[in-house]
Motif scaffolding. Structure first.
Motif, short mmCIF file in Angstrom:
data_model
loop_
_atom_site.label_atom_id
_atom_site.label_comp_id
_atom_site.label_asym_id
_atom_site.label_seq_id
_atom_site.Cartn_x
_atom_site.Cartn_y
_atom_site.Cartn_z
N ARG A 77 82.58 45.02 43.96
CA ARG A 77 81.34 45.59 44.48
C ARG A 77 80.22 45.44 43.45
N GLY A 78 79.00 45.29 43.96
CA GLY A 78 77.83 45.21 43.11
C GLY A 78 76.61 45.69 43.86
N MET A 79 75.63 46.16 43.13
CA MET A 79 74.45 46.76 43.75
C MET A 79 73.21 46.45 42.94
N TRP B 285 74.25 46.76 38.91
CA TRP B 285 75.50 47.29 38.39
C TRP B 285 76.64 46.84 39.29
N ALA B 286 77.85 46.96 38.78
CA ALA B 286 79.01 46.46 39.52
C ALA B 286 80.23 47.30 39.18
N SER B 287 81.27 47.12 39.98
CA SER B 287 82.50 47.88 39.80
C SER B 287 83.31 47.33 38.63
N GLY B 288 84.33 48.06 38.25
CA GLY B 288 85.24 47.59 37.20
C GLY B 288 84.72 47.76 35.80
N GLY B 289 83.89 48.80 35.56
CA GLY B 289 83.43 49.09 34.22
C GLY B 289 82.35 48.17 33.70
N VAL B 290 81.64 47.48 34.61
CA VAL B 290 80.60 46.56 34.18
C VAL B 290 79.42 47.30 33.55
N LEU C 123 75.61 49.60 33.84
CA LEU C 123 74.28 49.52 34.44
C LEU C 123 73.38 48.67 33.56
N TYR C 124 72.71 47.67 34.17
CA TYR C 124 71.87 46.73 33.43
C TYR C 124 70.47 46.66 34.02
N SER C 125 69.50 46.32 33.17
CA SER C 125 68.18 45.95 33.68
C SER C 125 68.29 44.56 34.30
N ILE C 126 67.26 44.18 35.05
CA ILE C 126 67.30 42.88 35.72
C ILE C 126 67.26 41.73 34.72
N THR C 127 66.85 42.00 33.49
CA THR C 127 66.82 40.95 32.46
C THR C 127 68.07 40.95 31.60
N GLY C 128 69.03 41.83 31.89
CA GLY C 128 70.31 41.78 31.19
C GLY C 128 70.49 42.78 30.08
N ASN D 8 76.85 52.85 30.28
CA ASN D 8 78.21 52.57 30.72
C ASN D 8 78.52 53.25 32.04
N ASN D 9 77.76 54.31 32.35
CA ASN D 9 77.92 54.98 33.64
C ASN D 9 77.31 54.12 34.74
N THR D 10 77.88 54.21 35.92
CA THR D 10 77.31 53.48 37.05
C THR D 10 77.09 54.43 38.22
N PRO D 11 75.98 54.23 38.94
CA PRO D 11 75.76 54.99 40.16
C PRO D 11 76.73 54.53 41.26
N SER D 12 76.61 55.12 42.44
CA SER D 12 77.40 54.66 43.57
C SER D 12 77.07 53.20 43.87
N ILE D 13 78.08 52.46 44.32
CA ILE D 13 77.91 51.02 44.50
C ILE D 13 78.06 50.71 45.98
#
Length: 596
Positions: free
Chosen positions: A426-428, A442-447, A449-454, A459-464
């Motif tokens: 999953r990714g959002m 952001w994406a599932s599997g511990g990826v 949260l990133y800005s659009i430029t990387g 390390n926390n992620t919202p709902s995907i």
């Protein structure tokens, strides 16, 4: 180096002639009123609101398309009038006040049944789409009913029939289409399009049909008595059709053979019926002005995408893309469980973003990133500081160079990515943090949260799952299951704004809404969930005031086409073709014309 992308189309696009979409909702301190700014109007258009024939506002409303009337009650009625050059225009149709922040649209479940192997089943409301079916300027809902024994393609077993219903927002059912025993039930089988393809002001419905499909007037397509199901419940023989139905009556207007045919089942990647019946669909303006029908088969191995035009009398095939063709080397296995459509190269004509592969408006390969298959795909203007559109996609192959990546939608140039070494399911993408320009991904599997430029933000992620413009600011909120939450970027946690009452989400662990769209009111979005007992669709709308004045999202080409493909396979949230978020630039007028 960034390649400049033109945003000027060759000619205005055909769009829906929708009404003002006025909605009034009782809130604790009065009545909240909201309406559309249409894409054919100037941004400078102002408005007057009338309660029971008396003007509510002291001066024309110039900076928004919503209002709180503190003197309003549940017995009030409202109209709104545009003011152009100081002159009031005709009033919108009058609306009554909703007692709650939702409207229930009554629906009628089909009767259950029993499969040949003795399994009983009932029905649940599933995915929906919208279109103006009767030309009155208001959207109707086309709802797919799934039996409780619907199957993923990988699973054997009989299923009940699939039904399509059309409802007005007052619950009037216009028609019911029974797709019949030879169309299997499941997320990958029936991809239905609701759109005005011939420009007559009334939407058509297009989907795959078979022997025994019964249209909305009771007429059977093909052989009514044919049963092509095998002992495992799969339909791997018999004719396959593509049918255009009247949105107003449900009548089958034309039926042709479905292209591509299944042919040899094993040529699609297995021999038991899984990959041969993976279908996708969409709407694309391939000439830049008129909408075309996109129908597709396959994405794990062979991929075939076909474009059709409908002129009100006949379907004409425009082109066929086939990964088996020598002109498309290396394009097999690059599709997702969904697709997106946008003019990515700035020539005014749409491309089909088929996952890792993008197909040009003429049916040729535009580019192939070769990143392979995945589930989630997002396309839009995600970085306002670089020209053109971007793609964010996750990948299923653990050996892929990236589990999640962002690329230039025009060229396929990978801008950055994260290697995960796993199936990243999953990714959002949504603008949820105003401290970073553009959207966040952001994406599932511990990826993380990133800005659009990387730049990694957390390390926390919202709902995907889905994003939704709901409250009064320009950031996007998050829709998951029956909740709307907001990301708190100060401490990287979420807090709840709305939890649906008496409703349920769809599609198992996908937990998606029946539909999310800018259905009524101003530019914010509505969410439709089914009631838990399947007696109604419950449409929730926001009651938050906003001072942002933006055209209805349904007149933005990328967003409107997102609504058309939202029901396809693994549902994904819609996006706009312009950056809509914190720090966005000036609002620009869509380059459209409306049909009569």
């Amino acid at each position: 180096m960034f390649l400049p992308v033109s945003t000027a189309s060759a000619a205005p696009r055909q769009a829906e002639n929708i009404s003002r979409g006025l909605v009034a909702v009782k809130v604790s301190n009065g009545v909240f009123i909201s309406w559309r700014l249409l894409g054919t109007e100037q941004l400078s258009t102002s408005f007057n609101v009338y309660r029971n024939g008396t003007k509510v506002n002291a001066a024309p409303i110039t900076n928004s398309t919503n209002l709180l009337d503190t003197a309003g009650t549940t017995s009030s009625t409202y109209t709104v009038r545009a003011v152009v050059g100081g002159v009031e225009q005709p009033a919108s149709p009058a609306v009554r006040v909703w007692a709650n922040n939702y409207l229930d649209v009554p629906i009628q479940a089909p009767p259950g049944g029993r499969t040949p192997d003795g399994v009983n089943y009932t029905y649940s409301a599933n995915d929906a789409s919208i279109g103006d079916l009767d030309g009155d300027g208001e959207y109707e809902i086309v709802l797919k009913w799934d039996p409780t024994n619907s199957k993923d393609n990988s699973q054997g077993g009989y299923t009940g029939n699939v039904y399509l219903d059309a409802y007005k927002l007052n619950g009037t059912r216009l028609w019911r289409i029974d797709l019949g025993r030879n169309i299997r039930a499941g997320a990958h089988y029936t991809q239905f399009l609701v759109y005005d393809f011939d420009g007559d002001g009334k939407a058509e419905i297009v989907c795959k049909t078979a022997d025994g499909t019964v249209d909305g007037t009771g007429i059977t397509i093909g052989n009514a008595n044919a049963d092509h199901r095998n002992a495992n419940g799969y339909v791997l023989s018999g004719p396959e059709f593509l049918t255009v139905f009247s949105g107003q009556t449900g009548k089958a207007l034309t039926t042709i053979d479905y292209v591509p045919p299944r042919g040899n089942v094993s040529s699609w990647g297995d021999n038991y019926g899984n990959r041969v019946d993976r279908f996708l669909a969409g709407v694309a303006y391939l000439d830049g002005v008129h909408p075309s029908i996109i129908m597709a088969r396959g994405y794990y191995t062979r991929t075939v995408v076909v474009a059709y035009d409908w002129n009100g009398r006949a379907l004409t095939r425009r082109w066929t893309f086939d990964s088996n063709s020598s002109t498309n080397p290396g394009t097999a296995g690059q599709g997702n469980h969904s697709l997106s459509v946008a003019d990515v190269d700035g020539d005014g004509k749409d491309e089909i973003i088929y996952g890792a592969l993008t197909i040009n408006d003429n049916g040729a390969t535009l580019y192939n990133t070769r990143l392979g298959h995945g589930d989630a795909l997002h396309v839009g203007d995600f970085n306002p500081n670089r020209p053109g559109l971007e793609v964010f996609k996750v990948m299923e192959d653990a050996n892929a160079p990236y589990g999640a990546a962002v690329w230039d939608a025009a060229t396929g140039q990978i801008l950055w990515g994260v290697r995960t070494g796993r199936d990243t399911g999953r990714g959002m993408a949504a603008d949820i943090d105003p401290n970073h320009p553009g959207v966040e991904v952001w994406a599932s599997g511990g990826v993380g949260l990133y800005s659009i430029t990387g730049t990694k933000i957390s390390n926390n992620t919202p709902s995907i799952n889905f994003g939704i413009w709901w409250d009064g600011d320009l950031s996007r909120e998050l829709l998951d299951d029956i909740r709307i939450d907001k990301w708190n970027y100060n401490n990287n946690t979420m807090y709840n704004l709305l939890t649906g009452s008496g409703v349920a989400s769809n599609n198992g662990t996908k937990a998606t809404p029946t539909l999310q769209a800018d259905l009524i009111g101003d530019w914010r979005e509505e969410v439709i969930w089914r009631k838990s007992d399947n007696t109604a669709l419950r449409i929730y709308t926001t009651t938050d005031l906003t001072n942002h004045k933006i055209y209805t999202l349904m007149h933005d080409p990328v967003y409107r086409l997102s609504i058309a493909w939202q029901n396809v396979a693994y549902n994904q949230p819609p996006h706009t073709g312009f950056f809509l978020g914190s720090g966005m630039g000036p609002v620009t007028k869509p380059d459209i014309y409306v049909v009569p």
